[in-house]
Design an enzyme around this catalytic site. Sequence first.
Site, PDB file in Angstrom:
ATOM      1  N   ASP A 114      41.223   5.629  16.660  1.00 48.63           N
ATOM      2  CA  ASP A 114      42.357   6.071  15.848  1.00 48.63           C
ATOM      3  C   ASP A 114      43.624   5.314  16.225  1.00 48.63           C
ATOM      4  O   ASP A 114      44.728   5.840  16.119  1.00 48.63           O
ATOM      5  CB  ASP A 114      42.571   7.579  15.992  1.00 48.63           C
ATOM      6  CG  ASP A 114      42.785   8.007  17.439  1.00 48.63           C
ATOM      7  OD1 ASP A 114      42.709   7.139  18.336  1.00 48.63           O
ATOM      8  OD2 ASP A 114      43.030   9.205  17.679  1.00 48.63           O
TER       9      ASP A 114
ATOM     10  N   ARG B  21      60.137   2.337   9.514  1.00 53.00           N
ATOM     11  CA  ARG B  21      59.716   2.230   8.108  1.00 53.00           C
ATOM     12  C   ARG B  21      58.204   2.401   7.978  1.00 53.00           C
ATOM     13  O   ARG B  21      57.720   3.041   7.036  1.00 53.00           O
ATOM     14  CB  ARG B  21      60.156   0.881   7.527  1.00 53.00           C
ATOM     15  CG  ARG B  21      61.671   0.764   7.359  1.00 53.00           C
ATOM     16  CD  ARG B  21      62.051  -0.448   6.536  1.00 53.00           C
ATOM     17  NE  ARG B  21      61.697  -1.707   7.175  1.00 53.00           N
ATOM     18  CZ  ARG B  21      62.460  -2.338   8.056  1.00 53.00           C
ATOM     19  NH1 ARG B  21      63.620  -1.822   8.435  1.00 53.00           N
ATOM     20  NH2 ARG B  21      62.081  -3.498   8.579  1.00 53.00           N
TER      21      ARG B  21
ATOM     22  N   ASP C 113      37.356   9.079   8.209  1.00 54.13           N
ATOM     23  CA  ASP C 113      37.216   7.652   7.895  1.00 54.13           C
ATOM     24  C   ASP C 113      38.113   7.271   6.723  1.00 54.13           C
ATOM     25  O   ASP C 113      38.746   6.209   6.725  1.00 54.13           O
ATOM     26  CB  ASP C 113      35.759   7.323   7.559  1.00 54.13           C
ATOM     27  CG  ASP C 113      34.855   7.361   8.779  1.00 54.13           C
ATOM     28  OD1 ASP C 113      35.377   7.405   9.913  1.00 54.13           O
ATOM     29  OD2 ASP C 113      33.621   7.354   8.596  1.00 54.13           O
TER      30      ASP C 113
ATOM     31  N   HIS D 236      33.759  14.268   8.740  1.00 51.84           N
ATOM     32  CA  HIS D 236      34.030  12.929   9.272  1.00 51.84           C
ATOM     33  C   HIS D 236      34.291  11.905   8.170  1.00 51.84           C
ATOM     34  O   HIS D 236      34.973  10.899   8.401  1.00 51.84           O
ATOM     35  CB  HIS D 236      32.862  12.474  10.152  1.00 51.84           C
ATOM     36  CG  HIS D 236      32.836  13.167  11.483  1.00 51.84           C
ATOM     37  ND1 HIS D 236      33.639  12.795  12.531  1.00 51.84           N
ATOM     38  CD2 HIS D 236      32.119  14.230  11.914  1.00 51.84           C
ATOM     39  CE1 HIS D 236      33.417  13.586  13.564  1.00 51.84           C
ATOM     40  NE2 HIS D 236      32.492  14.469  13.220  1.00 51.84           N
TER      41      HIS D 236
END
Length: 202
Positions: free
Chosen positions: A131, A151, A105, A101
């Site tokens: 997310d 872009r 992060d 995890h």
Amino acid sequence: MRHDIPANGEPLTSTALGDADEQVLRAEIARLQRENRALTIALAEMERVAERDMLTPLFNRRYFLSALHQRIARTERFGDRIALVYVDVDNLKQINDTHGHGAGDFALIEIAARLAAAMRPCDVLARIGGDEFGILLDHVSQIEAAGKMRRLKAIIEDEPCHYEGQAMQLGAAFGLAMITPGQSAEDLVGRADAAMYRNKRG
């Protein structure tokens, strides 16, 4: 001992109060001024924390929705052209499962930094979910917003990030909705979210 306040409203002088009393009064005023400054700083910090994401240095969902409501009002009143871009990070679960995890992060922080570096001062970038990121682009046409979106996708995906000596490929799906008068914030987020899922499937 009682000190009368002059009828003309002029400040009491050392003659009226006595030197000792005046020093006490000045010290008390200075203390109150220091406490007021400290309180002002503390309140400003509380407001800053309340509108910031806990993981990244970005704004949070609360601030983003407030900014979105303001821009809807501007569009309705002045006809401003503003785009809402919805970003969903790909493969975050896979990154967490493979690298832990902490890696997930790290990936979110890296994506936030890459997106933030590409924003203009007038744009708003926020982390609006685990997310998910939201972007408000001011003063753009739909064609310009779509070009900006492409872009940003390249900025995220063209270079891997490195965590504890291991390269992690980043990816994200994007969805775009132009703010139009008469639509609610929920409708606009839903449109951008639906566009993102269409792009992800495509």
